[in-house]
Enzyme design. Structure first.
Site, PDB file in Angstrom:
ATOM      1  N   ASN A   9       0.863  -1.181   0.000  1.00 50.78           N
ATOM      2  CA  ASN A   9       0.000   0.000   0.000  1.00 50.78           C
ATOM      3  C   ASN A   9       0.903   1.235   0.000  1.00 50.78           C
ATOM      4  O   ASN A   9       1.499   1.560   1.017  1.00 50.78           O
ATOM      5  CB  ASN A   9      -0.890  -0.049   1.259  1.00 50.78           C
ATOM      6  CG  ASN A   9      -1.737   1.199   1.431  1.00 50.78           C
ATOM      7  OD1 ASN A   9      -1.813   2.046   0.543  1.00 50.78           O
ATOM      8  ND2 ASN A   9      -2.387   1.315   2.586  1.00 50.78           N
ATOM      9  N   TRP A  10       0.976   1.893  -1.147  1.00 52.91           N
ATOM     10  CA  TRP A  10       1.881   3.036  -1.262  1.00 52.91           C
ATOM     11  C   TRP A  10       1.350   4.291  -0.562  1.00 52.91           C
ATOM     12  O   TRP A  10       2.078   5.261  -0.409  1.00 52.91           O
ATOM     13  CB  TRP A  10       2.133   3.358  -2.738  1.00 52.91           C
ATOM     14  CG  TRP A  10       3.214   2.532  -3.345  1.00 52.91           C
ATOM     15  CD1 TRP A  10       3.698   1.346  -2.887  1.00 52.91           C
ATOM     16  CD2 TRP A  10       3.966   2.849  -4.526  1.00 52.91           C
ATOM     17  NE1 TRP A  10       4.705   0.901  -3.719  1.00 52.91           N
ATOM     18  CE2 TRP A  10       4.883   1.804  -4.732  1.00 52.91           C
ATOM     19  CE3 TRP A  10       3.940   3.903  -5.440  1.00 52.91           C
ATOM     20  CZ2 TRP A  10       5.772   1.794  -5.802  1.00 52.91           C
ATOM     21  CZ3 TRP A  10       4.816   3.888  -6.511  1.00 52.91           C
ATOM     22  CH2 TRP A  10       5.734   2.851  -6.685  1.00 52.91           C
ATOM     23  N   LYS A  11       0.056   4.260  -0.226  1.00 53.11           N
ATOM     24  CA  LYS A  11      -0.576   5.453   0.373  1.00 53.11           C
ATOM     25  C   LYS A  11      -0.298   6.668  -0.525  1.00 53.11           C
ATOM     26  O   LYS A  11      -0.255   6.513  -1.743  1.00 53.11           O
ATOM     27  CB  LYS A  11      -0.085   5.637   1.810  1.00 53.11           C
ATOM     28  CG  LYS A  11      -0.245   4.359   2.646  1.00 53.11           C
ATOM     29  CD  LYS A  11       0.060   4.523   4.104  1.00 53.11           C
ATOM     30  CE  LYS A  11      -0.133   3.188   4.818  1.00 53.11           C
ATOM     31  NZ  LYS A  11       0.095   3.268   6.259  1.00 53.11           N
ATOM     32  N   HIS A  96      -9.275   0.885   5.676  1.00 55.15           N
ATOM     33  CA  HIS A  96      -7.984   1.196   6.298  1.00 55.15           C
ATOM     34  C   HIS A  96      -8.205   2.222   7.411  1.00 55.15           C
ATOM     35  O   HIS A  96      -9.010   3.147   7.270  1.00 55.15           O
ATOM     36  CB  HIS A  96      -7.010   1.737   5.242  1.00 55.15           C
ATOM     37  CG  HIS A  96      -5.598   1.737   5.732  1.00 55.15           C
ATOM     38  ND1 HIS A  96      -5.145   2.662   6.642  1.00 55.15           N
ATOM     39  CD2 HIS A  96      -4.555   0.913   5.470  1.00 55.15           C
ATOM     40  CE1 HIS A  96      -3.866   2.393   6.912  1.00 55.15           C
ATOM     41  NE2 HIS A  96      -3.492   1.338   6.219  1.00 55.15           N
ATOM     42  N   GLU A  98      -6.562   4.649   8.301  1.00 53.26           N
ATOM     43  CA  GLU A  98      -6.335   6.046   7.908  1.00 53.26           C
ATOM     44  C   GLU A  98      -7.569   6.626   7.231  1.00 53.26           C
ATOM     45  O   GLU A  98      -7.873   7.807   7.384  1.00 53.26           O
ATOM     46  CB  GLU A  98      -5.094   6.138   6.995  1.00 53.26           C
ATOM     47  CG  GLU A  98      -3.815   5.930   7.801  1.00 53.26           C
ATOM     48  CD  GLU A  98      -2.652   5.372   7.008  1.00 53.26           C
ATOM     49  OE1 GLU A  98      -2.701   5.370   5.763  1.00 53.26           O
ATOM     50  OE2 GLU A  98      -1.673   4.925   7.644  1.00 53.26           O
ATOM     51  N   GLU A 168      -4.794  -5.302  10.929  1.00 47.94           N
ATOM     52  CA  GLU A 168      -3.826  -4.194  10.986  1.00 47.94           C
ATOM     53  C   GLU A 168      -4.051  -3.401  12.261  1.00 47.94           C
ATOM     54  O   GLU A 168      -4.815  -2.415  12.257  1.00 47.94           O
ATOM     55  CB  GLU A 168      -4.037  -3.241   9.801  1.00 47.94           C
ATOM     56  CG  GLU A 168      -3.468  -3.687   8.497  1.00 47.94           C
ATOM     57  CD  GLU A 168      -2.945  -2.505   7.674  1.00 47.94           C
ATOM     58  OE1 GLU A 168      -1.895  -2.649   7.062  1.00 47.94           O
ATOM     59  OE2 GLU A 168      -3.564  -1.433   7.666  1.00 47.94           O
ATOM     60  N   GLY A 174       3.042   2.100  10.891  1.00 46.47           N
ATOM     61  CA  GLY A 174       4.029   3.173  10.788  1.00 46.47           C
ATOM     62  C   GLY A 174       4.792   3.455  12.074  1.00 46.47           C
ATOM     63  O   GLY A 174       5.526   4.434  12.164  1.00 46.47           O
ATOM     64  N   SER A 213       4.022  -2.302  10.330  1.00 46.86           N
ATOM     65  CA  SER A 213       5.477  -2.372  10.552  1.00 46.86           C
ATOM     66  C   SER A 213       6.089  -3.716  10.143  1.00 46.86           C
ATOM     67  O   SER A 213       6.973  -4.231  10.820  1.00 46.86           O
ATOM     68  CB  SER A 213       5.815  -2.032  12.006  1.00 46.86           C
ATOM     69  OG  SER A 213       5.446  -0.686  12.285  1.00 46.86           O
TER      70      SER A 213
END
Ligand code: 13P
Length: 255
Positions: A9-11, A96, A98, A168, A174, A213
Site C-alpha cells: 500500500n503506497w498510500k 484502512h 487512515e 492491521e 508506521g 510495521s
C-alpha cells in the site's frame, strides 16, 4: 506449497521518477525469480498504467487503495468500482484505519464498498484492528469481531468467500512496532474460527493477512505462521531495497 500474498500500500507516495525506477528493478527481479506467491501493489491510481503497461507477470496485480460507494454521478474526486474494473483492477483496500480516521468512514460505508466489490466479483482487502487503548483493555477480539459482524450483516453469509481480511492493529501502523508473530497467529486463528462459525464460508477458504510495521526483519517469522496468509506492507513497499529484499526472503522460504 503455502499460499501467500504480499500487498503493498503506497498510500500518498510516489512520483514518475520513482515509479520508473521501481518498474525497472521489479522487472529485473521477476526475470531472475519467478514468483510462486501473489503480489498486489496499490500505488496512487495515477500510476496504475505505468505498471500495467510495463509489467506482465502472472502473479503480479495492481490494486487500488480506495473506491467510492457510488457508481457514477456528481461525486467530485471519486472513483467507482466500474472504473477500477475497466482498468483491470481486481483488488481494493477498504476500511484502512487512515480512511476511517481522516475521511470519517463508518463501518456502514465500508460495508457498502465491500458489497459493491463483491457484486463485481472483485476482491476486497478489508482492514480491521484495534487501537493501543483497546489492546491494553484486552479488546482486540471484540473489536475485530464487531468489524466483521458489520460486514456479515450488510453483505451476507458469503461475504468472506474470495475476500481478504488484513489484521492491521492501529498502533502497529508506521510505528516500527509490529505485533508479534504469536499475537498475529492467535488473532488470525480467532478471525477464521469466528467467520466460519457465523457464516457459510469454510475455515480453509478464509484469507487472513497482517499489516503494521512489516519489514525484512520480521517477514520470515510471519510467513511461517499457519494463519498468516500474507502481509500488507506500507513503508516497506515504498523502499525499493526493502521491498525486493522481502520478496527475496519469501522466495528463499519456498515451502
Ligand atoms: P506500515 O507498514 O508502514 O506500518 O503500514 C502498514 C499499512 O498501513 C499498510 O496498509
Amino acid at each position: 506449497m503455502k499460499k501467500f500474498t504480499v500487498i503493498g500500500n503506497w498510500k500518498l507516495n510516489g512520483n514518475n521518477n520513482f515509479v520508473d525506477k521501481f518498474i525497472i528493478k521489479l522487472k529485473k527481479y521477476f526475470l531472475d525469480n519467478p514468483i510462486f506467491y501473489k503480489i498486489v501493489l496499490a500505488p496512487p491510481l495515477l500510476y496504475v498504467h505505468h505498471f500495467t503497461s510495463n509489467i506482465r507477470e502472472k502473479n503480479f496485480f495492481i490494486g487500488a487503495q480506495n473506491v467510492d460507494i457510488h457508481i457514477s454521478g456528481s461525486f467530485t474526486g471519486e472513483i467507482s468500482v466500474d472504473m477500477l474494473q475497466d482498468n483491470g483492477i481486481k483488488y481494493v483496500i477498504i476500511g484502512h484505519s487512515e480512511r476511517r480516521k481522516f475521511h470519517h468512514e463508518s463501518n456502514e460505508i465500508i460495508a457498502k464498498k465491500f458489497s459493491l466489490l463483491k457484486q463485481r466479483n472483485m476482491v476486497p482487502i478489508l482492514c480491521i484492528g484495534e487501537t493501543l487503548e483497546e489492546k491494553k483493555q484486552n479488546k482486540t477480539q471484540l473489536i475485530c469481531s464487531k468489524q466483521i459482524d458489520d460486514i456479515l450483516k450488510y453483505v451476507g453469509e458469503n461475504a468472506f468467500k474470495n475476500s481478504i481480511i488484513a489484521y492491521e492493529p492501529i498502533w502497529a501502523i508506521g510505528s516500527g512496532y509490529s505485533a508479534t508473530a504469536r499475537e498475529i497467529q492467535n488473532i488470525n486463528n480467532f478471525i477464521k474460527n469466528y467467520i466460519s462459525d457465523y457464516s457459510n464460508v469454510k475455515r480453509n477458504e478464509i484469507i487472513t493477512q497482517y499489516g503494521g510495521s512489516v519489514d525484512d526483519l520480521n517477514i520470515e517469522e510471519f510467513f511461517m505462521q499457519d494463519d498468516i496468509d500474507g502481509v500488507l506492507l506500507g513503508g516497506a513497499s515504498i523502499s525499493l531495497h526493502k521491498f525486493i529484499k522481502i520478496l527475496q526472503l519469501i522466495h528463499n522460504l519456498k515451502i
